[in-house]
Design an enzyme around this catalytic site. Structure first.
Site, PDB file in Angstrom:
ATOM      1  CG  ASP A 150      -1.992  -1.026   1.166  1.00  0.00           C
ATOM      2  OD1 ASP A 150      -2.301  -1.464   0.043  1.00  0.00           O
ATOM      3  OD2 ASP A 150      -2.538  -1.408   2.218  1.00  0.00           O
ATOM      4  CG  ASP A 175     -12.681  -3.798  -2.011  1.00  0.00           C
ATOM      5  OD1 ASP A 175     -11.812  -4.626  -2.340  1.00  0.00           O
ATOM      6  OD2 ASP A 175     -12.454  -2.586  -1.869  1.00  0.00           O
TER       7      ASP A 175
END
Lengths: 209, 250
Positions: free
Chosen positions: B11, B130
């Site tokens: 990330d 997601d």
């Protein structure tokens, strides 16, 4: 000594960054020169040509024609000059590709490109898979037998003469992963993404074949 | 035999790997290029990096980071985060990404998947989904799980496949960040309904979790914290899986 010239074809079929980087690393400090081919070229100036390809067979063929690379490349190959085709760059050596529609290939190595056919098989064949050597060659020695290389494809080279197959890989069924005819090579996997063994193969192609 | 892919996920903000689910309490874990180089050398089968704060200003540095990473690794690189249209995809591929992952832009405009895969080939288009349970149904969520969409997870997974996605990166928001293991039931539901590769994401905390992830028929297993914190080395995960009879690249 005259420098050997390696041509890297940008067929606008996936990016050529990784393979470009790999070749540069290998020829650094050696008597080689790398030239990127983006359009019509004089094939007699090149000692070796590498063509990486991703995506569809028909797209690569039509790109090569549009860029005026197709004809000089075909003549180069018909004269049995040294070539390494990667993924779709290998597949277009065949007579015909059956991806979406049927497209005529370069017709250098007899065979056709067809989709993986097997129930319950995850497609594309994506990830690291091993190769089994049929016979040793300058570009692929015993130390690379049974090693893993990175694949990403949904189509395979079929109806190929066994004598043209240097290595096979198993996914649902056995398919050719390294092919050769004369001085012309094709690999179904991406050696430029296949870490040290992949680099080893590219190095063998450039320096030893 | 095809090997399971162990995929560390970075990330990234600008050029730093960070940890922090919400945008508060962001902790810098390291330099993105250095970490990418380390993972490539230490046995990662692929690398995933996400721009988690894709503002206009940060984006330029992020793209430079993608370029720098592509130069130091020789394994496949998937890049995502902040991809809103075809131009973003082209930019990332030109910067050296092998695959680009699209998430909320695809939810908003599913045609983008078709356009992107026609332009660049399915093999480089990953759709990140997601998922979260809501009123006894598995739904697609966006904005880090804060917004529940009308889309049912399995319907969407099948749709992205038919639109030309080459792969699905499946994160369960019910298990993400908790380190209690992948969401096996959600993953199994997805893998049994599509025929493209699925990467499992969200929830790895220990070695057994990787094995359980493999049992969901996911062909890639993504993890961040357990690697960044140094809890496990990639090779120790692979050796563990090998002992369990899972094919790995050593």
């Amino acid at each position: 000594m005259k420098k050997q010239v390696i041509g890297l074809i940008d067929g606008q079929s996936g990016n050529i960054g990784s393979i470009n980087k790999a070749i540069k690393e290998i020829i650094k400090g050696r008597s080689y020169q790398l030239k990127i081919i983006r359009g019509e070229f004089d094939y007699s100036l090149y000692n070796k040509i590498i063509l990486p390809g991703q995506g569809a067979y028909a797209t690569l063929i039509s790109n090569l024609k549009k860029l005026k690379i197709y004809n000089p490349l075909k003549t180069y190959l018909e004269n049995n000059f040294s070539y390494l085709g990667i993924c779709v760059g290998m597949q277009i050596l065949s007579d015909m590709g059956h991806e979406e529609k049927t497209t005529r290939g370069l017709g250098i190595i007899a065979g056709e490109i067809k989709k993986f056919k097997s129930k319950n098989l995850i497609i594309p064949h994506m990830g690291w898979n091993s190769i089994r050597l049929n016979k040793e060659d300058q570009i692929i020695k015993k130390n690379l037998d049974n090693k893993d290389f990175y694949f990403v494809h949904s189509y395979i080279f079929q109806n190929i003469k066994k004598s043209n197959v240097l290595a096979n890989t198993h996914y649902g069924k056995k398919f050719p992963s390294i092919i050769k005819k004369g001085n012309i090579y094709g690999v179904q996997f991406h050696p430029e993404k296949s870490h040290k063994y992949g680099l080893n193969l590219i190095k063998n192609y450039i320096l030893k074949s | 035999m095809l090997k399971i892919r162990i995929i560390p996920c970075l990330d990234v903000i600008k050029n730093k790997v960070v940890k922090g689910v919400n945008f508060k309490n962001i902790k810098v874990m390291g330099n993105a290029v250095e970490m990418a180089r380390y993972y490539s050398l230490s046995g990662a089968d692929e690398l995933c990096m996400l721009d988690i704060n894709a503002s206009y200003q940060n984006r330029k540095t992020f793209i430079k980071t993608v370029e720098a990473i592509a130069k130091v690794i020789n394994i496949p690189l998937t890049v995502g985060g902040g991809v809103s249209g075809l131009d973003d995809i082209t930019d990332l591929l030109n910067a050296g990404a092998d695959k680009v992952s699209i998430n909320s832009a695809a939810v908003k405009n599913p045609k983008l998947i078709r356009q992107a895969s026609l332009k660049h080939g399915s093999q480089c288009i990953v759709v990140a989904i997601d998922g979260k349970r809501y009123e006894n149904k598995m739904k697609v969520v966006v904005k880090g799980g804060r917004e529940i969409t009308k889309k049912e997870l399995i319907v969407w997974a099948k749709q992205v496949q038919s639109l030309g996605a080459g792969e699905i990166l499946m994160t369960s928001m019910d298990t993400d960040g908790v380190q209690n293991g992948f969401d096996s039931s959600m993953l199994k539901k997805v893998t049994s309904n599509v025929s493209i590769p699925v990467i499992a994401s969200g929830g790895v905390g220990n070695l057994e979790h990787f094995y359980l992830g493999h049992l969901t028929k996911s062909t890639g297993l993504l993890a961040a914290s357990v690697f960044h914190s140094g809890k496990y080395k990639i090779m120790s995960v692979k050796k563990y899986l090998k002992n369990k009879g899972v094919p790995v690249r050593l």
